[in-house]
Design a protein around this motif. Structure first.
Motif, short mmCIF file in Angstrom:
data_model
loop_
_atom_site.label_atom_id
_atom_site.label_comp_id
_atom_site.label_asym_id
_atom_site.label_seq_id
_atom_site.Cartn_x
_atom_site.Cartn_y
_atom_site.Cartn_z
N ASP A 144 -9.21 7.72 7.62
CA ASP A 144 -9.79 6.75 7.87
C ASP A 144 -8.26 6.16 8.89
O ASP A 144 -7.15 5.70 7.98
N ILE A 145 -9.17 6.30 9.85
CA ILE A 145 -8.53 5.95 10.95
C ILE A 145 -7.95 4.13 10.58
O ILE A 145 -7.02 4.00 11.58
N LYS A 146 -8.84 3.70 9.88
CA LYS A 146 -8.29 2.17 9.90
C LYS A 146 -6.95 2.52 9.14
O LYS A 146 -6.35 1.28 9.38
N GLN A 147 -7.08 2.86 7.96
CA GLN A 147 -5.69 2.46 7.42
C GLN A 147 -5.05 3.87 8.25
O GLN A 147 -3.66 3.70 7.32
N ARG A 148 -4.95 4.57 8.99
CA ARG A 148 -3.41 5.45 9.73
C ARG A 148 -3.94 6.49 9.15
O ARG A 148 -2.56 6.71 8.85
N TYR A 199 1.54 6.94 11.72
CA TYR A 199 -0.31 7.91 10.90
C TYR A 199 0.52 8.52 9.60
O TYR A 199 1.48 8.87 9.72
#
Length: 159
Positions: free
Chosen positions: A114-118, A105
């Motif tokens: 953006d959790i999808k992009q860590r 992360y």
């Protein structure tokens, strides 16, 4: 209003979105409104109402981005000298001590998260648990699905 931290990469991405909204989307919506007006009666003109609604959303997003960028404290993370200590902008490699799963992360500003992009927000509970720790440390995090134990296997500062 407090200045919100933001990475240079995040600020560049938001500026690109702002530029696209102003130079591409805004003129396209204005054209759609003009075409819908040409069709006559505006009361029962679905195209007109849809274009006006889209204009409202777009102008709202433009205002949001301009405000966020004006209050942003853009931090060049390549110039940070925190060593192996975790601070804003750090890219952190973690190993789940229970499952062995490894994840990476980066701790970024609230608007660029953006959790999808860590990319996790600096104000999130998980990032708050990481900040101040060092490479090699282990920590326990109370997640919604139970307690998780992590080991910090790497810390680096690259954009």
């Amino acid at each position: 209003m407090n200045r919100a931290p933001m990475t240079q990469k995040g600020a560049d991405r938001l500026r690109a979105e702002l530029d696209r909204l102003k130079s591409v989307e805004r003129p396209r919506i204005i054209q759609a409104i003009a075409e819908a007006r040409a069709h006559g009666d505006l009361k029962e003109n679905a195209e007109y109402h849809a274009a006006r609604e889209m204009q409202g959303f777009t102008e709202g997003r433009i205002n949001e981005l301009e405000g966020a960028l004006s209050y942003a404290d853009v931090i060049d993370i390549s110039k940070l000298s925190a060593g192996k200590r975790i601070v804003f902008g750090a890219t952190v490699d973690l190993a789940d001590e229970d499952s062995g799963e490894e994840v990476t992360y980066q701790i970024v500003g609230d608007l660029e998260a953006d959790i999808k992009q860590r990319l996790i927000s600096v104000s999130s509970p998980f990032a708050r648990a990481l900040i101040g720790k060092n490479e090699g440390d282990s920590f326990e995090f109370q997640a919604p699905n139970g307690t998780r134990n992590y080991e910090i296997t790497g810390v680096r500062y690259v954009d």
